[in-house]
Scaffold this motif. Structure first.
Motif, PDB file in Angstrom:
ATOM      1  N   SER A   1      47.310  84.686  64.250  1.00  0.00           N
ATOM      2  CA  SER A   1      46.781  85.984  64.247  1.00  0.00           C
ATOM      3  C   SER A   1      47.460  86.637  65.201  1.00  0.00           C
ATOM      4  N   GLU A   2      47.229  87.688  65.742  1.00  0.00           N
ATOM      5  CA  GLU A   2      47.672  88.528  66.596  1.00  0.00           C
ATOM      6  C   GLU A   2      48.001  88.158  68.040  1.00  0.00           C
ATOM      7  N   ARG A   3      47.050  86.984  68.440  1.00  0.00           N
ATOM      8  CA  ARG A   3      46.996  86.717  69.675  1.00  0.00           C
ATOM      9  C   ARG A   3      47.389  85.087  69.831  1.00  0.00           C
ATOM     10  N   ILE A   4      47.296  84.163  68.753  1.00  0.00           N
ATOM     11  CA  ILE A   4      47.459  82.661  68.764  1.00  0.00           C
ATOM     12  C   ILE A   4      48.460  82.176  67.836  1.00  0.00           C
ATOM     13  N   GLY A   5      49.368  81.507  68.076  1.00  0.00           N
ATOM     14  CA  GLY A   5      50.445  80.783  67.310  1.00  0.00           C
ATOM     15  C   GLY A   5      50.763  79.519  67.734  1.00  0.00           C
ATOM     16  N   LEU A   6      51.286  78.654  66.797  1.00  0.00           N
ATOM     17  CA  LEU A   6      51.660  77.238  67.263  1.00  0.00           C
ATOM     18  C   LEU A   6      53.297  77.144  66.934  1.00  0.00           C
ATOM     19  N   GLU A   7      53.652  76.660  68.204  1.00  0.00           N
ATOM     20  CA  GLU A   7      55.076  76.581  68.194  1.00  0.00           C
ATOM     21  C   GLU A   7      55.615  74.935  68.139  1.00  0.00           C
ATOM     22  N   VAL A   8      56.545  74.624  67.289  1.00  0.00           N
ATOM     23  CA  VAL A   8      57.133  73.110  67.560  1.00  0.00           C
ATOM     24  C   VAL A   8      58.573  73.715  67.606  1.00  0.00           C
ATOM     25  N   ALA A   9      59.079  72.797  68.635  1.00  0.00           N
ATOM     26  CA  ALA A   9      60.512  73.090  69.305  1.00  0.00           C
ATOM     27  C   ALA A   9      61.171  72.043  69.619  1.00  0.00           C
ATOM     28  N   GLY A  10      62.366  71.904  69.376  1.00  0.00           N
ATOM     29  CA  GLY A  10      63.475  70.721  70.023  1.00  0.00           C
ATOM     30  C   GLY A  10      64.615  71.238  70.802  1.00  0.00           C
ATOM     31  N   ASP A  11      64.876  70.521  71.712  1.00  0.00           N
ATOM     32  CA  ASP A  11      66.150  70.882  72.726  1.00  0.00           C
ATOM     33  C   ASP A  11      66.839  69.639  73.084  1.00  0.00           C
ATOM     34  N   TYR A  12      68.120  69.958  73.006  1.00  0.00           N
ATOM     35  CA  TYR A  12      69.110  68.502  73.275  1.00  0.00           C
ATOM     36  C   TYR A  12      69.998  68.915  74.352  1.00  0.00           C
ATOM     37  N   ALA A  13      70.391  68.269  75.351  1.00  0.00           N
ATOM     38  CA  ALA A  13      71.186  68.358  76.440  1.00  0.00           C
ATOM     39  C   ALA A  13      72.598  67.689  75.867  1.00  0.00           C
ATOM     40  N   PHE A  14      73.671  68.420  75.949  1.00  0.00           N
ATOM     41  CA  PHE A  14      74.830  68.119  75.237  1.00  0.00           C
ATOM     42  C   PHE A  14      75.870  67.895  76.195  1.00  0.00           C
TER      43      PHE A  14
ATOM     44  N   LEU B   1      73.595  54.819  93.603  1.00  0.00           N
ATOM     45  CA  LEU B   1      72.788  56.133  93.721  1.00  0.00           C
ATOM     46  C   LEU B   1      72.235  56.315  92.209  1.00  0.00           C
ATOM     47  N   GLU B   2      70.892  56.314  92.089  1.00  0.00           N
ATOM     48  CA  GLU B   2      70.179  56.464  90.835  1.00  0.00           C
ATOM     49  C   GLU B   2      70.346  57.814  90.259  1.00  0.00           C
ATOM     50  N   SER B   3      70.899  58.049  89.298  1.00  0.00           N
ATOM     51  CA  SER B   3      71.185  59.608  88.534  1.00  0.00           C
ATOM     52  C   SER B   3      70.339  59.794  87.256  1.00  0.00           C
ATOM     53  N   VAL B   4      69.405  60.626  87.204  1.00  0.00           N
ATOM     54  CA  VAL B   4      68.801  60.950  86.169  1.00  0.00           C
ATOM     55  C   VAL B   4      69.255  62.057  85.200  1.00  0.00           C
ATOM     56  N   ASP B   5      69.416  62.198  84.088  1.00  0.00           N
ATOM     57  CA  ASP B   5      70.366  63.128  83.325  1.00  0.00           C
ATOM     58  C   ASP B   5      69.069  63.180  81.942  1.00  0.00           C
ATOM     59  N   PRO B   6      68.535  64.545  81.739  1.00  0.00           N
ATOM     60  CA  PRO B   6      67.627  64.688  80.689  1.00  0.00           C
ATOM     61  C   PRO B   6      68.470  64.644  79.498  1.00  0.00           C
ATOM     62  N   GLY B   7      67.700  64.117  78.487  1.00  0.00           N
ATOM     63  CA  GLY B   7      68.417  63.895  77.216  1.00  0.00           C
ATOM     64  C   GLY B   7      68.018  64.921  76.101  1.00  0.00           C
ATOM     65  N   MET B   8      66.602  64.782  75.763  1.00  0.00           N
ATOM     66  CA  MET B   8      66.072  65.619  74.683  1.00  0.00           C
ATOM     67  C   MET B   8      64.695  65.726  74.939  1.00  0.00           C
ATOM     68  N   PHE B   9      64.020  66.957  74.272  1.00  0.00           N
ATOM     69  CA  PHE B   9      62.568  67.051  74.452  1.00  0.00           C
ATOM     70  C   PHE B   9      62.253  67.674  73.046  1.00  0.00           C
ATOM     71  N   VAL B  10      61.328  67.196  72.603  1.00  0.00           N
ATOM     72  CA  VAL B  10      60.323  67.672  71.318  1.00  0.00           C
ATOM     73  C   VAL B  10      59.147  68.039  71.541  1.00  0.00           C
ATOM     74  N   THR B  11      58.673  69.264  71.545  1.00  0.00           N
ATOM     75  CA  THR B  11      57.148  69.696  71.959  1.00  0.00           C
ATOM     76  C   THR B  11      56.628  70.481  70.948  1.00  0.00           C
ATOM     77  N   ALA B  12      55.312  70.266  70.801  1.00  0.00           N
ATOM     78  CA  ALA B  12      54.338  71.192  70.045  1.00  0.00           C
ATOM     79  C   ALA B  12      53.475  71.920  71.084  1.00  0.00           C
ATOM     80  N   SER B  13      53.410  73.119  71.054  1.00  0.00           N
ATOM     81  CA  SER B  13      52.754  73.943  71.898  1.00  0.00           C
ATOM     82  C   SER B  13      51.763  74.948  71.310  1.00  0.00           C
ATOM     83  N   LEU B  14      50.880  75.367  72.035  1.00  0.00           N
ATOM     84  CA  LEU B  14      49.769  76.503  71.583  1.00  0.00           C
ATOM     85  C   LEU B  14      50.478  77.890  72.455  1.00  0.00           C
ATOM     86  N   ILE B  15      50.770  79.029  71.717  1.00  0.00           N
ATOM     87  CA  ILE B  15      51.216  79.989  72.224  1.00  0.00           C
ATOM     88  C   ILE B  15      50.211  81.220  72.189  1.00  0.00           C
ATOM     89  N   TRP B  16      50.077  81.747  73.256  1.00  0.00           N
ATOM     90  CA  TRP B  16      48.987  82.960  73.193  1.00  0.00           C
ATOM     91  C   TRP B  16      49.660  84.124  74.012  1.00  0.00           C
TER      92      TRP B  16
END
Length: 245
Positions: free
Chosen positions: A83-96, A120-135
């Motif tokens: 509708s004009e107010r509600i949507g569904l989003e599927v997205a993926g992001d990759y750290a290169f 020293l522990e190093s945490v490096d983001p890799g990828m994200f896959v999400t399904a989100s409600l958008i308003w």
């Protein structure tokens, strides 16, 4: 006294001489107040309709809250609007960037202050896959300088997803050095350290995560828009086994 003051401060109606004055000196009365019917509203109708609309969004982002690593993300998003107010989003992001090549200079400087036996522990983001409600709670328009109309869509997002990150153990190693540069002309006598991954290959941490955020879309045309989006990803981190190198 109050009533008298109001009467004295009220401007009298203006009188303008008519173009076709009669010989008797009569004139036409023209009031100075603006007419009740003002000009038509310039911005009225919505520029586009989102219901049953599918949006494809190439994404580019930067992770700013990592103390040790700089990370740039590339991704793609698909959003379907019910509708004009509600949507569904599927997205993926990759750290290169990845690996230790993107370790920040401040982290390397900290490693130089530590003994070579420290890790020293190093945490490096890799990828994200999400399904989100958008308003979309709000739609707006800007008309700067009366030259162009800018269409805006403000939105909030909330959803679930999967992410992974690379875990590395950083340490410093001194480069080859000499006491006197004249003793070994072929050896680099500068003393320095490099942060690097030690032991086994970096381990991958798999995560279930929540994400939420907000942003705005600036529509350049009916089919093209610029999207500005800020996201926060929340997860429960796994404690990995670092008993061995």
């Amino acid at each position: 006294a109050l009533a008298l003051g109001v009467v004295m401060l009220t401007p009298p109606p203006a009188y303008a001489q008519a173009d076709n004055d009669d010989d008797d000196g009569s004139a036409t009365i023209v009031r100075s107040r603006a007419p009740e019917q003002k000009r038509k509203t310039l911005v009225r109708n919505k520029f586009f309709v989102k219901a049953k609309r599918l949006e494809i969004t190439p994404r580019f982002g930067y992770i700013s809250n990592n103390a040790l690593n700089s990370e740039v993300m590339l991704g793609l998003g698909l959003t379907y609007h019910f509708s004009e107010r509600i949507g569904l989003e599927v997205a993926g992001d990759y750290a290169f960037l990845g690996s230790t090549s993107n370790t920040k200079n401040l982290a390397l400087a900290g490693l130089r202050l530590l003994d070579a036996s420290f890790r020293l522990e190093s945490v490096d983001p890799g990828m994200f896959v999400t399904a989100s409600l958008i308003w979309y709670p709000m739609y707006g328009k800007l008309n700067p300088f009366a030259s162009a109309v800018i269409n805006l869509d403000f939105f909030f997002t909330l959803g679930l997803g999967y992410g992974n990150e690379s875990i590395e153990m950083l340490a410093h190693e001194p480069q080859e050095q000499c006491l006197d540069p004249g003793e070994n002309p072929g050896v680099n006598c500068d003393i320095g350290f490099e942060g690097q991954s030690l032991g086994a290959e970096p381990q991958i941490n798999h995560m279930f995560l929540f994400n939420f955020g907000f942003g705005a879309k600036v529509y350049l045309a009916k089919m093209v828009s610029l999207r500005l989006d800020g996201r926060l990803y929340l997860t429960w981190d796994s404690v990995l086994d670092f008993d061995t190198e």
